[in-house]
Design an enzyme around this catalytic site. Structure first.
Site, mmCIF file in Angstrom:
data_model
loop_
_atom_site.group_PDB
_atom_site.id
_atom_site.type_symbol
_atom_site.label_atom_id
_atom_site.label_comp_id
_atom_site.label_asym_id
_atom_site.label_seq_id
_atom_site.Cartn_x
_atom_site.Cartn_y
_atom_site.Cartn_z
ATOM 1 N N TYR A 1 42.150 25.821 43.035
ATOM 2 C CA TYR A 1 42.644 27.201 43.060
ATOM 3 C C TYR A 1 44.065 27.256 43.626
ATOM 4 O O TYR A 1 44.891 28.048 43.175
ATOM 5 C CB TYR A 1 41.715 28.092 43.894
ATOM 6 C CG TYR A 1 40.442 28.471 43.180
ATOM 7 C CD1 TYR A 1 40.329 29.691 42.514
ATOM 8 C CD2 TYR A 1 39.359 27.610 43.150
ATOM 9 C CE1 TYR A 1 39.163 30.050 41.853
ATOM 10 C CE2 TYR A 1 38.182 27.943 42.483
ATOM 11 C CZ TYR A 1 38.093 29.166 41.839
ATOM 12 O OH TYR A 1 36.947 29.500 41.178
ATOM 13 N N TRP B 1 31.625 42.259 40.010
ATOM 14 C CA TRP B 1 30.792 41.609 38.996
ATOM 15 C C TRP B 1 29.744 42.622 38.517
ATOM 16 O O TRP B 1 29.280 43.459 39.295
ATOM 17 C CB TRP B 1 30.063 40.410 39.586
ATOM 18 C CG TRP B 1 30.949 39.299 40.057
ATOM 19 C CD1 TRP B 1 31.575 39.197 41.264
ATOM 20 C CD2 TRP B 1 31.298 38.115 39.327
ATOM 21 N NE1 TRP B 1 32.291 38.028 41.339
ATOM 22 C CE2 TRP B 1 32.134 37.336 40.158
ATOM 23 C CE3 TRP B 1 30.972 37.627 38.058
ATOM 24 C CZ2 TRP B 1 32.656 36.110 39.770
ATOM 25 C CZ3 TRP B 1 31.483 36.400 37.668
ATOM 26 C CH2 TRP B 1 32.321 35.659 38.510
ATOM 27 N N CYS C 1 30.629 31.104 38.243
ATOM 28 C CA CYS C 1 31.274 30.909 39.547
ATOM 29 C C CYS C 1 30.807 29.606 40.201
ATOM 30 O O CYS C 1 29.600 29.407 40.371
ATOM 31 C CB CYS C 1 30.937 32.105 40.437
ATOM 32 S SG CYS C 1 31.376 31.866 42.165
#
Length: 334
Positions: free
Chosen positions: A175, A77, A44
């Site tokens: 994004y 996660w 990330c």
């Protein structure tokens, strides 16, 4: 796709837990060695920032770190890299559990990075932008000797200004390209992204770093997106006017940082690719992870020293990566 609006534009949910860990403990969470655990995923980019800053400032011995795996399901996660799939300190299999300890009805996204209060097992904050600033300004008592000034007072306004544009147009801009739900939204996002990369090229063609003559928070924030550009964003997110390796100034700048302790040694290209190509099944339904690009060129000479600048200012580079926190062999360049 719930993160795309009616115009086909990607909207990031930016409503994070704003509680802060501060020197004076005004939010109920004072800075204390050993009390908190930073939960991250190397894949990330937002979490990668906190890994870099923690290492540059030398906070490893006062703030432990837990690594989630590169992929996650719709819930959370997970700690699938740890023995038994359980974090050895928090004793939980997924970071979702720490969010629910804070709020059993927690309604927002389960994100990394997150700082967890170890005694209670509850998340304190997941406000990634504030976390790294607080590492620089609130944890100063525990910085290593020679820690750099990543957020110096005299440059904060300029750092904030540059970082804001980098966030909206680059960090989040990729994004907006990748998750665009219409051609019009994609075209707009693509133009904004590359206009800003051109602006950064111009800025960095005459100075080694984004603000001042040393590495600051602004450079950390740009680096994590540039590191993912060719392996992921160029193809997966359709940010393909040019590769990073075809933008000479930005490519040299990225290599300069990559070869600086704290940056390349915290970058895991294997996990980065696994995350994006496996998790984003709406974009890549086959979940096939590409083999390229060749990463050896990250270690080639960058020539940025000719612009002057001192990476750590009056400080010094961090020492070797703490045992057990190294990027696995074969997962980075070289």
């Amino acid at each position: 796709m719930t993160y795309v609006n009616k115009q086909g534009e990607f909207n990031r949910d930016a409503n994070y837990i704003s509680t802060r860990i501060t020197a004076d403990g005004r939010d109920g969470y004072p800075v204390e060695p050993g009390r908190y655990r930073l939960v991250v995923a190397r894949a990330c980019p937002w979490a990668n920032r906190t890994i870099i800053v923690r290492r540059l400032l030398g906070l490893e011995d006062v703030l432990s770190i837990g690594f989630c795996g590169p992929t996650h399901d719709e819930r959370s996660w997970t700690f699938d890299l740890d023995p038994g799939g359980v974090d050895p300190v928090l004793k939980i299999p997924r970071i979702q559990d720490a969010y629910f300890k804070r709020d059993p009805d927690y309604p927002k996204g389960i994100t990394v990075p997150a700082v967890v209060d170890v005694p209670t097992g509850a998340v304190v904050t997941n406000d990634f932008a504030q976390i790294t600033l607080d590492f620089s300004t609130e944890w100063t008592e525990y910085h290593r000797e020679g820690a750099p000034q990543l957020y110096p007072e005299n440059l904060r306004d300029e750092i904030d200004e540059v970082a804001k544009r980098v966030y909206t147009e680059v960090n989040n801009g990729v994004y907006r390209c990748g998750f665009a739900g219409s051609q019009e939204a994609y075209d707009k996002a693509y133009d904004r992204l590359f206009a800003t990369l051109d602006w950064l090229t111009e800025r960095l063609s005459t100075q080694r770093y984004l603000v001042g003559d040393t590495i600051t928070e602004a450079d950390v924030r740009l680096f994590t997106t540039l590191a993912r550009f060719d392996p992921v964003y160029h193809g997966h997110f359709k940010c393909n006017r040019s590769k990073l390796a075809e933008m000479p100034v930005l490519w040299a700048y990225a290599r300069d940082l990559f070869q600086t302790p704290g940056f390349g040694d915290t970058t895991d290209f294997v996990q980065i690719k696994q995350h994006y190509y496996i998790v984003h099944t709406d974009i890549n339904p086959t979940q096939v992870v590409p083999n390229g690009p060749d990463l050896a060129n990250w270690l080639t000479p960058h020539g940025r020293e000719t612009l002057g600048g001192r990476p750590f200012g009056d400080g010094t580079p961090p020492g070797p990566t703490k045992a057990g926190e190294e990027v696995p062999a074969g997962h980075s360049a070289g």
